[in-house]
Design a protein around this motif. Structure first.
Motif, PDB file in Angstrom:
ATOM      1  N   GLY A   1       0.826  -1.206   0.000  1.00 34.77           N
ATOM      2  CA  GLY A   1       0.000   0.000   0.000  1.00 34.77           C
ATOM      3  C   GLY A   1       0.854   1.246   0.000  1.00 34.77           C
ATOM      4  N   ASP A   2       0.269   2.324   0.473  1.00 30.22           N
ATOM      5  CA  ASP A   2       0.987   3.599   0.588  1.00 30.22           C
ATOM      6  C   ASP A   2       0.770   4.158   1.981  1.00 30.22           C
ATOM      7  N   TYR A   3       1.773   4.844   2.476  1.00 28.73           N
ATOM      8  CA  TYR A   3       1.623   5.536   3.740  1.00 28.73           C
ATOM      9  C   TYR A   3       0.715   6.743   3.557  1.00 28.73           C
ATOM     10  N   LYS A   4      -0.089   7.037   4.572  1.00 28.69           N
ATOM     11  CA  LYS A   4      -0.870   8.262   4.538  1.00 28.69           C
ATOM     12  C   LYS A   4       0.085   9.453   4.609  1.00 28.69           C
ATOM     13  N   PRO A   5      -0.175  10.503   3.837  1.00 28.09           N
ATOM     14  CA  PRO A   5       0.780  11.625   3.784  1.00 28.09           C
ATOM     15  C   PRO A   5       0.761  12.486   5.052  1.00 28.09           C
TER      16      PRO A   5
ATOM     17  N   SER B   1       8.633  10.278  15.917  1.00 24.16           N
ATOM     18  CA  SER B   1       9.903   9.569  16.096  1.00 24.16           C
ATOM     19  C   SER B   1       9.738   8.054  15.992  1.00 24.16           C
ATOM     20  N   TYR B   2       8.594   7.536  16.446  1.00 20.85           N
ATOM     21  CA  TYR B   2       8.366   6.091  16.351  1.00 20.85           C
ATOM     22  C   TYR B   2       8.237   5.667  14.888  1.00 20.85           C
ATOM     23  N   LEU B   3       7.478   6.419  14.105  1.00 18.55           N
ATOM     24  CA  LEU B   3       7.296   6.081  12.695  1.00 18.55           C
ATOM     25  C   LEU B   3       8.608   6.191  11.920  1.00 18.55           C
TER      26      LEU B   3
ATOM     27  N   LYS C   1      12.270   3.380   8.523  1.00 16.46           N
ATOM     28  CA  LYS C   1      13.647   3.749   8.168  1.00 16.46           C
ATOM     29  C   LYS C   1      14.134   3.055   6.906  1.00 16.46           C
ATOM     30  N   LYS C   2      13.788   1.794   6.714  1.00 19.52           N
ATOM     31  CA  LYS C   2      14.281   1.021   5.566  1.00 19.52           C
ATOM     32  C   LYS C   2      13.162   0.611   4.615  1.00 19.52           C
ATOM     33  N   SER C   3      12.041   1.314   4.670  1.00 19.79           N
ATOM     34  CA  SER C   3      10.898   0.929   3.851  1.00 19.79           C
ATOM     35  C   SER C   3      10.232   2.155   3.256  1.00 19.79           C
ATOM     36  N   ASP C   4       9.809   2.043   1.995  1.00 13.84           N
ATOM     37  CA  ASP C   4       9.093   3.156   1.368  1.00 13.84           C
ATOM     38  C   ASP C   4       7.603   2.850   1.175  1.00 13.84           C
TER      39      ASP C   4
ATOM     40  N   ASP D   1       9.015  -1.914   9.322  1.00 14.06           N
ATOM     41  CA  ASP D   1       8.186  -2.218   8.156  1.00 14.06           C
ATOM     42  C   ASP D   1       8.884  -3.057   7.097  1.00 14.06           C
ATOM     43  N   ASP D   2      10.214  -3.157   7.129  1.00 19.82           N
ATOM     44  CA  ASP D   2      10.906  -3.999   6.156  1.00 19.82           C
ATOM     45  C   ASP D   2      10.960  -5.457   6.603  1.00 19.82           C
ATOM     46  N   PHE D   3      10.403  -5.760   7.770  1.00 20.04           N
ATOM     47  CA  PHE D   3      10.372  -7.138   8.258  1.00 20.04           C
ATOM     48  C   PHE D   3       9.185  -7.856   7.625  1.00 20.04           C
ATOM     49  N   ILE D   4       9.440  -8.988   6.965  1.00 15.81           N
ATOM     50  CA  ILE D   4       8.420  -9.719   6.218  1.00 15.81           C
ATOM     51  C   ILE D   4       8.157 -11.073   6.876  1.00 15.81           C
ATOM     52  N   PHE D   5       6.879 -11.397   7.034  1.00 20.10           N
ATOM     53  CA  PHE D   5       6.476 -12.652   7.658  1.00 20.10           C
ATOM     54  C   PHE D   5       6.138 -13.681   6.586  1.00 20.10           C
ATOM     55  N   GLU D   6       6.472 -14.940   6.856  1.00 24.69           N
ATOM     56  CA  GLU D   6       6.286 -16.037   5.909  1.00 24.69           C
ATOM     57  C   GLU D   6       5.278 -17.046   6.459  1.00 24.69           C
ATOM     58  N   GLY D   7       4.734 -17.863   5.541  1.00 26.52           N
ATOM     59  CA  GLY D   7       3.818 -18.930   5.923  1.00 26.52           C
ATOM     60  C   GLY D   7       2.363 -18.532   5.757  1.00 26.52           C
TER      61      GLY D   7
END
Length: 352
Positions: free
Chosen positions: A205-209, A214-216, A221-224, A315-321
């Motif tokens: 998806g897209d992030y809301k503008p 600081s948490y976000l 940090k590694k995801s667009d 957000d760059d962490f991907i879950f499998e299964g």
């Protein structure tokens, strides 16, 4: 020189994510569930991941003695206060802590970190926790134990975990020295994620503008793009019940006529049909699909990415299964940001 770790009972790798944030690299992980092991491997590609029964693993076949730290949490179903069906001495998972002790004995790490649900501390009148700590002391470790709440350390979740931390060279970890962080609310944590409908599977998806804090910044940090915005589909009568529940409230807000399929509500848990309060940290994210945790402002369950955010997985962490396994991986994990705080303090102590 990078500090080396071994992660056992690793699950999806929440502890290892926190360790990596602190500058510690896991070279070996052991996890029995093939889907959790697959998730771990996808997100830690330099780590050797053993998808095996830990009882069959000789750690010295895969790594050398004296890593910087060994960490992990044996299966916790047998100690969970929330699960009375498995909370008994006959549950075989209750004895898996002996495998943890075996790994400490074989590897002789400089440090170890043992974690579990808070119920571990009191289970069997506290004898289990005492036995673990005594066994580790008998191996020559200086130990300390304590309960930490994730919301005190920048995680938007009131999740408590029990820890035993030890050092082979007489350095003692002080739980009271940990610096507490500002409280992060549910709104702080997920307000930039896409709006979704019941059962929607928005893989990218897209992030809301124009929403940031600081948490976000840490999460993004590694995801667009936010990935895995997946919501389990509930039946329409479940969604109808959701509409009556106010923020911070639970099933008691639902009109009795809509609960007619329940023979009794006397023993219904307060966490069932819980709508999150956007201005507070969330309740514990465990099996959030089964508990039917509700989005604070939308009449639906939480998405996989929202639950991961509330656990502090970036957000760059991907879950499998399969989805149910992905949801369980999120719920079982130690919040990475809580782990990061602990590991940073261990590194600080190590340098003293």
């Amino acid at each position: 020189m990078k500090k080396i770790a071994v992660d056992i009972f690793s699950g999806a790798g929440g502890l290892s994510v926190g360790a990596k944030m602190a500058g510690i690299e896991s070279l070996l992980a052991v996890e029995y569930c093939k889907h959790a092991a697959s998730t771990y491997q996808k997100n830690h590609q330099k780590t050797k991941v053993l998808n095996k029964d830990i009882k069959s693993v000789n750690p010295l076949d895969y790594t050398e003695k004296n890593p910087f730290i060994l960490f992990g949490g044996p299966p916790c179903q047998g100690f969970s206060i929330a699960n009375t069906k498995t909370r008994n001495l006959d549950n075989p998972n209750n004895w898996m802590f002996k495998e943890y002790i075996r790994f400490v004995e074989d590897l002789e790490p400089e440090w170890f970190l043992f974690e579990n649900v808070v119920g571990f501390k009191s289970f069997n009148n506290g004898e289990f926790a005492k036995e673990v700590e005594t066994n580790l002391k008998n191996l020559g470790y200086t130990t300390s134990s304590g309960v930490l709440c994730a919301s005190d350390f920048g995680v938007p979740q009131k999740r408590k975990r029990f820890f035993i931390i030890g050092n082979r060279f007489k350095k003692k970890f002080d739980f009271n020295s940990l610096k507490k962080e500002s409280v992060v609310s549910v709104k702080d944590a997920i307000s930039d994620l896409p709006s979704l409908k019941n059962g929607e599977q928005l893989l990218s998806g897209d992030y809301k503008p124009n929403i940031t804090n600081s948490y976000l910044e840490i999460m993004r940090k590694k995801s667009d793009k936010p990935l895995q915005n997946i919501v389990s589909k509930n039946k329409e009568y479940i969604i109808e019940r959701y509409k009556y529940i106010r923020q911070g409230k639970n099933w008691q807000d639902i009109p009795k006529k809509l609960l007619s399929n329940y023979s009794s509500t006397v023993n219904m848990h307060s966490g069932i049909y819980k709508r999150l309060d956007e201005n507070q940290p969330t309740v514990t994210i465990a099996n959030y699909r089964k508990s039917m945790l509700i989005h604070p402002t939308e009449d639906r369950g939480l998405s996989l990415r929202e639950a991961a955010r509330l656990q502090s997985f970036p957000d760059d962490f991907i879950f499998e299964g399969p989805l149910s396994y992905q949801q369980q991986q999120v719920g079982n994990a130690v919040p990475p940001l809580l782990a990061k705080v602990i590991f940073e303090n261990i590194l600080f102590l190590d340098n003293q």
